[in-house]
Design a protein around this motif. Structure first.
Motif, PDB file in Angstrom:
ATOM      1  N   ARG A   1       0.842  -1.190   0.000  1.00  0.00           N
ATOM      2  CA  ARG A   1       0.000   0.000   0.000  1.00  0.00           C
ATOM      3  C   ARG A   1       0.882   1.247   0.000  1.00  0.00           C
ATOM      4  O   ARG A   1       1.948   1.257   0.625  1.00  0.00           O
ATOM      5  CB  ARG A   1      -0.916   0.019   1.225  1.00  0.00           C
ATOM      6  CG  ARG A   1      -1.927  -1.113   1.248  1.00  0.00           C
ATOM      7  CD  ARG A   1      -2.932  -0.937   2.374  1.00  0.00           C
ATOM      8  NE  ARG A   1      -2.305  -1.039   3.689  1.00  0.00           N
ATOM      9  CZ  ARG A   1      -2.945  -0.798   4.832  1.00  0.00           C
ATOM     10  NH1 ARG A   1      -4.205  -0.405   4.817  1.00  0.00           N
ATOM     11  NH2 ARG A   1      -2.320  -0.921   5.982  1.00  0.00           N
ATOM     12  N   ARG A   2       0.412   2.263  -0.698  1.00  0.00           N
ATOM     13  CA  ARG A   2       1.101   3.559  -0.654  1.00  0.00           C
ATOM     14  C   ARG A   2       0.322   4.464   0.289  1.00  0.00           C
ATOM     15  O   ARG A   2      -0.658   5.100  -0.098  1.00  0.00           O
ATOM     16  CB  ARG A   2       1.191   4.175  -2.047  1.00  0.00           C
ATOM     17  CG  ARG A   2       2.270   3.565  -2.919  1.00  0.00           C
ATOM     18  CD  ARG A   2       2.547   4.432  -4.136  1.00  0.00           C
ATOM     19  NE  ARG A   2       1.389   4.546  -5.010  1.00  0.00           N
ATOM     20  CZ  ARG A   2       1.283   5.433  -5.990  1.00  0.00           C
ATOM     21  NH1 ARG A   2       2.246   6.309  -6.203  1.00  0.00           N
ATOM     22  NH2 ARG A   2       0.211   5.455  -6.771  1.00  0.00           N
ATOM     23  N   ILE A   3       0.770   4.498   1.545  1.00  0.00           N
ATOM     24  CA  ILE A   3       0.125   5.324   2.561  1.00  0.00           C
ATOM     25  C   ILE A   3       0.720   6.727   2.478  1.00  0.00           C
ATOM     26  O   ILE A   3       1.937   6.902   2.577  1.00  0.00           O
ATOM     27  CB  ILE A   3       0.331   4.745   3.963  1.00  0.00           C
ATOM     28  CG1 ILE A   3      -0.086   3.271   4.020  1.00  0.00           C
ATOM     29  CG2 ILE A   3      -0.406   5.577   5.002  1.00  0.00           C
ATOM     30  CD1 ILE A   3      -1.551   3.036   3.782  1.00  0.00           C
ATOM     31  N   ILE A   4      -0.139   7.706   2.299  1.00  0.00           N
ATOM     32  CA  ILE A   4       0.322   9.087   2.145  1.00  0.00           C
ATOM     33  C   ILE A   4       0.031   9.871   3.418  1.00  0.00           C
ATOM     34  O   ILE A   4      -1.134  10.069   3.804  1.00  0.00           O
ATOM     35  CB  ILE A   4      -0.371   9.779   0.952  1.00  0.00           C
ATOM     36  CG1 ILE A   4      -0.236   8.934  -0.318  1.00  0.00           C
ATOM     37  CG2 ILE A   4       0.210  11.178   0.755  1.00  0.00           C
ATOM     38  CD1 ILE A   4       1.175   8.692  -0.764  1.00  0.00           C
ATOM     39  N   LYS A   5       1.094  10.295   4.069  1.00  0.00           N
ATOM     40  CA  LYS A   5       0.993  11.199   5.213  1.00  0.00           C
ATOM     41  C   LYS A   5       1.875  12.399   4.905  1.00  0.00           C
ATOM     42  O   LYS A   5       3.099  12.282   4.864  1.00  0.00           O
ATOM     43  CB  LYS A   5       1.447  10.517   6.497  1.00  0.00           C
ATOM     44  CG  LYS A   5       1.259  11.395   7.739  1.00  0.00           C
ATOM     45  CD  LYS A   5       1.706  10.666   9.004  1.00  0.00           C
ATOM     46  CE  LYS A   5       1.491  11.563  10.222  1.00  0.00           C
ATOM     47  NZ  LYS A   5       1.989  10.927  11.474  1.00  0.00           N
ATOM     48  N   PRO A   6       1.284  13.575   4.638  1.00  0.00           N
ATOM     49  CA  PRO A   6       2.083  14.735   4.222  1.00  0.00           C
ATOM     50  C   PRO A   6       3.228  15.016   5.188  1.00  0.00           C
ATOM     51  O   PRO A   6       3.054  15.027   6.407  1.00  0.00           O
ATOM     52  CB  PRO A   6       1.060  15.878   4.222  1.00  0.00           C
ATOM     53  CG  PRO A   6      -0.249  15.193   3.947  1.00  0.00           C
ATOM     54  CD  PRO A   6      -0.159  13.878   4.670  1.00  0.00           C
ATOM     55  N   GLY A   7       4.419  15.194   4.613  1.00  0.00           N
ATOM     56  CA  GLY A   7       5.599  15.507   5.404  1.00  0.00           C
ATOM     57  C   GLY A   7       6.306  14.310   5.996  1.00  0.00           C
ATOM     58  O   GLY A   7       7.381  14.452   6.599  1.00  0.00           O
TER      59      GLY A   7
END
Length: 283
Positions: free
Chosen positions: A169-175
């Motif tokens: 999975r590509r989990i996106i959490k900004p920064g």
């Protein structure tokens, strides 16, 4: 020369062959997998279980690497073997810790002199273990070296299997950004420290290229020639508490000391070169 590895796991599986090539004899403890220790070339020792053999190995070791991490009750080696360690006289003692001791820096940089401020129970347990080993070393003049490891990857510990079976999975959490280290570079740093002991030293083990976790998945998918998995917002991702906790820290870790003090030249200075090597090793 005799090396004892307490907690002979993945990283020691790469260190041991290099030591044997230099003429060392290696003994490694394991809870349940003596065949894995033997496959790396070390003499397996079951611990807990073979305490007398372990104490004898501590007493005759020229070097000792403690790779067993703390559990819910603290550091198991300190709890069970601190008296034996106090009486030992190795010329080199290493403790494998983690960069989790620095906690969350919101993407900022840390080095070995940065304040320890863990944000998870696992990180605090590592801080406590480091301090316990440092206290023991000061009290008994032990040549302790602390190695703070970033996220470890290598053959069998890369993202390719998950991409192939559609569980990546590509989990996106900004920064969000992590530092990493290839297992072969871990072995290289430990060998360099054995060659140039500096009791009391602390080293960060990581590459030169901290990166967001989704970039690793994307590049691995490119190497496999497949589409990367869809992006998932961190706030909406279905994750276990353990998996979510890994996203609680965001930092970039400096590795200048292993280069300047030990003369290490990383074989895999960024995730692209590391993933290419893992891909070749697994195909």
């Amino acid at each position: 020369m005799e090396m004892l590895v307490i907690g002979h796991g993945y990283s020691a599986g790469y260190l041991t062959p290099a030591l044997i090539a230099r003429g060392w004899n290696v003994t490694g403890t394991t809870r349940t997998a003596p065949e894995r220790v033997a496959a790396a070339g070390a003499t397996p020792l079951i611990w807990p279980g073979q305490e007398d053999r372990l104490r004898a190995a501590i007493g005759c070791a020229d070097a000792i690497l403690v790779a067993a991490g703390p559990d819910a009750d603290g550091d198991p080696v300190l709890a069970s073997l601190s008296q034996d360690m106090a009486l030992a006289r190795p010329r080199w003692l290493g403790y494998l810790s983690t960069t989790g001791v620095y906690g969350d820096r919101k993407g900022g940089w840390v080095d070995e002199g940065s304040r320890l401020d863990p944000s998870t129970r696992r990180g605090q347990a590592r801080v406590d273990a480091e301090r316990g080993w440092q206290e023991l070393a000061r009290a008994h003049d032990l040549p302790l070296h602390v190695f703070r490891l970033a996220g470890i990857y290598g053959p069998g510990r890369g993202p390719f299997a998950k991409i192939r079976n559609d569980t990546a999975r590509r989990i996106i959490k900004p920064g969000q950004v992590f530092s990493r280290i290839h297992v072969e570079d871990i072995a290289a740093v430990l060998l360099a420290s054995l060659d140039a002991p500096n009791p009391g030293a602390i080293y960060n083990l990581c590459d030169d290229d901290p990166a967001p976790p989704q970039d690793i998945i994307t590049y691995a998918a490119q190497l496999l020639g497949v589409e990367p998995p869809p992006e998932i917002d961190f706030a909406q991702a279905d994750m276990t508490p353990m998996a979510r906790s890994f996203y609680s820290d965001s930092k970039r870790v400096r590795n200048d000391r292993i280069k300047q003090d030990l003369g290490v030249r990383l074989r895999y200075p960024d995730y692209r070169s590391a993933l290419q090597a893992i891909y070749r090793a697994e195909t």
